[in-house]
Design an enzyme around this catalytic site. Structure first.
Site, short mmCIF file in Angstrom:
data_model
loop_
_atom_site.label_atom_id
_atom_site.label_comp_id
_atom_site.label_asym_id
_atom_site.label_seq_id
_atom_site.Cartn_x
_atom_site.Cartn_y
_atom_site.Cartn_z
N LYS A 1 16.69 13.10 17.27
CA LYS A 1 15.24 12.99 17.42
C LYS A 1 14.73 11.62 16.98
O LYS A 1 13.77 11.10 17.54
CB LYS A 1 14.52 14.10 16.65
CG LYS A 1 14.64 15.44 17.33
CD LYS A 1 13.59 16.41 16.86
CE LYS A 1 13.70 17.72 17.62
NZ LYS A 1 12.86 18.78 17.09
N LYS B 1 21.82 20.33 26.52
CA LYS B 1 21.16 21.65 26.58
C LYS B 1 19.83 21.57 27.31
O LYS B 1 19.19 20.53 27.36
CB LYS B 1 21.00 22.23 25.17
CG LYS B 1 19.85 21.65 24.39
CD LYS B 1 19.40 22.59 23.26
CE LYS B 1 18.08 22.05 22.72
NZ LYS B 1 17.37 22.87 21.81
N LYS C 1 13.03 22.30 26.03
CA LYS C 1 11.66 22.45 26.50
C LYS C 1 10.85 21.16 26.37
O LYS C 1 9.79 21.05 26.96
CB LYS C 1 10.97 23.61 25.80
CG LYS C 1 10.92 23.55 24.29
CD LYS C 1 10.20 24.81 23.81
CE LYS C 1 10.69 25.33 22.50
NZ LYS C 1 10.62 24.39 21.39
P1 TYM Z 1 13.54 25.80 19.46
O1 TYM Z 1 12.07 25.91 19.60
O2 TYM Z 1 14.17 24.52 19.87
O3 TYM Z 1 14.24 26.97 20.23
C1 TYM Z 1 13.91 28.34 20.03
C2 TYM Z 1 15.16 29.18 20.17
O4 TYM Z 1 15.71 29.00 21.47
C3 TYM Z 1 17.06 28.59 21.37
N1 TYM Z 1 17.31 27.65 22.48
C4 TYM Z 1 18.28 27.80 23.38
N2 TYM Z 1 19.21 28.72 23.54
C5 TYM Z 1 20.06 28.58 24.58
N3 TYM Z 1 20.01 27.57 25.45
C6 TYM Z 1 19.09 26.60 25.32
N4 TYM Z 1 19.06 25.63 26.19
C7 TYM Z 1 18.16 26.68 24.25
N5 TYM Z 1 17.12 25.92 23.84
C8 TYM Z 1 16.63 26.53 22.75
C9 TYM Z 1 17.17 27.92 20.00
O5 TYM Z 1 18.47 27.95 19.49
C10 TYM Z 1 16.24 28.77 19.17
O6 TYM Z 1 16.89 29.94 18.73
N6 TYM Z 1 13.93 24.86 14.59
C11 TYM Z 1 13.81 25.94 15.58
C12 TYM Z 1 12.62 26.82 15.33
C13 TYM Z 1 12.59 27.39 13.97
C14 TYM Z 1 13.42 28.47 13.52
C15 TYM Z 1 13.06 28.67 12.18
C16 TYM Z 1 14.38 29.26 14.13
C17 TYM Z 1 11.83 26.99 12.95
N7 TYM Z 1 12.09 27.75 11.85
C18 TYM Z 1 13.66 29.65 11.40
C19 TYM Z 1 14.98 30.26 13.35
C20 TYM Z 1 14.63 30.44 12.02
C21 TYM Z 1 13.65 25.32 16.96
O7 TYM Z 1 13.16 24.22 17.11
O8 TYM Z 1 13.95 26.15 17.98
#
Ligand code: TYM
Length: 332
Positions: free
Chosen positions: A115, A198, A201
């Site tokens: 990032k 990956k 979003k």
């Molecule tokens: P984030 O917003 O990037 O993604 C949310 C969830 O989606 C999963 N994910 C994917 N899984 C499969 N293929 C993909 N291409 C893909 N893109 C995203 C991520 O693994 C995630 O489970 N830091 C975290 C948010 C967060 C969080 C937490 C999660 C903040 N605090 C505490 C769990 C526990 C994040 O940015 O996820």
């Protein structure tokens, strides 16, 4: 909800558009857990502030993500669904944990490295300490299991380290050690144009992802133009045919068919056939979701009231953990 159920917690950062990757890698799994576990699912809006946000868009996006959670099948009766910033304990526990985190541990985080390369003009301290806030999110609720994709596993490891540091220093078993929960299938959905990274979003090239709220024409176009290879045999081969493997993964999760079944269905057919069918499948899967989503977005008062109820239920748990933590570290 009964007390002997294990607790599950997970969330998404409120940036960009929720994608098929978030659905398959996360929300679809969450849905299947909602009867078996005590589940908390939240929108990480504080995490979103680590990159520049237009305040108006952030607010609108928070409603939109919340409505998408519901439209995708997360039930606010069965789960506690809430917005992170509406439970102030997250930021407070994050500070306590920040004071326990060696900088060296944060230096290792690959997501920070990625990032900070992407946002060279805004490498703020929040981007660096982001995994600590994530640990606070998890630890406040004494979560047993955290469903995350591969990309978040390193952050979860840090969270586990922090439980150890806290325990070593204060030794009173206040914070529960969480375990990762990785779904059987589709843990990682890849970008449509660049299948070696990956599906994200916040990708600037929107051809790389299918958003949950893309209209059918867009979905069709994006899937049909997905990168594959010059071979013609439909076969799941992650090493030599990563683009096709990704499409097959999406297909398999959404249809419930195994790879072997799909390979048999497409024997002697071209990749183009598979893309047309997959586009249809995605459109039909998302059609009822999108209808429910637009209904929900028409009534912000209803969304506000659901958010308030979720935050209240979350706070009941969070404040109890924070109180114990404050007491054990010596805060009056
Ligand atoms: P984030 O917003 O990037 O993604 C949310 C969830 O989606 C999963 N994910 C994917 N899984 C499969 N293929 C993909 N291409 C893909 N893109 C995203 C991520 O693994 C995630 O489970 N830091 C975290 C948010 C967060 C969080 C937490 C999660 C903040 N605090 C505490 C769990 C526990 C994040 O940015 O996820």
């Amino acid at each position: 909800m009964t007390n002997n159920k294990k607790t599950i917690l997970s969330g998404s950062t409120v940036t960009g558009d929720l994608t098929l990757g978030n659905y398959i890698g996360a929300i679809n799994n969450w849905k299947q857990l909602q009867d078996q576990y005590e589940c908390l699912y939240f929108l990480a809006d504080l995490h979103a502030l680590t990159v520049h946000q237009d305040p108006k868009i952030l607010k609108e996006r928070t409603y939109s993500f919340f409505a998408q959670y519901l439209a995708l099948g997360l039930d606010p009766q069965k789960n506690i669904i809430f917005v992170q910033s509406q439970v102030h304990e997250h930021a407070e526990l994050a500070w306590i944990l920040t004071c326990l985190t060696p900088m060296g541990y944060l230096n290792r985080m690959t997501q920070f490295k990625e990032k900070s390369e992407k946002h060279v003009k805004n490498i703020n301290a929040g981007l660096y300490t982001y995994p600590i806030l994530m640990a606070a999110d998890i630890l406040l609720y004494q979560a047993d299991l955290v469903p995350v994709g591969e990309d978040q596993k390193q952050h979860l490891e840090l969270c586990r380290d922090l439980v150890g540091f806290f325990e070593n220093r204060y030794g009173n078993g206040i914070l529960k050690m969480p375990e990762p929960y990785i779904g059987k299938m589709g843990a990682r959905i890849m970008s449509l144009q660049e299948p070696d990274k990956k599906m994200s979003k916040s990708d600037e090239n929107e051809k790389n992802f299918v958003s949950i709220i893309d209209d059918p024409k867009k979905i069709e176009k994006k899937i049909k133009s997905a990168t594959t290879d010059s071979d013609t045999v439909v076969q799941y081969d992650l090493t030599n045919k990563p683009g096709l493997a990704n499409l097959l993964t999406i297909y398999s999760v959404l249809s419930g068919k195994t790879m072997k079944e799909l390979e048999a269905d497409y024997e002697g057919k071209m990749y183009g056939h598979l893309k047309v069918d997959l586009a249809d499948l995605v459109v039909e899967t998302l059609r009822p979701v999108q209808a429910k989503y637009s209904d929900l977005m028409k009534n912000k008062d209803h969304l506000n009231s659901l958010m308030a109820k979720g935050a209240e239920r979350a706070r009941a748990k969070a404040s109890s953990t924070l109180k114990k933590v404050y007491d054990s570290v010596g805060l009056l």
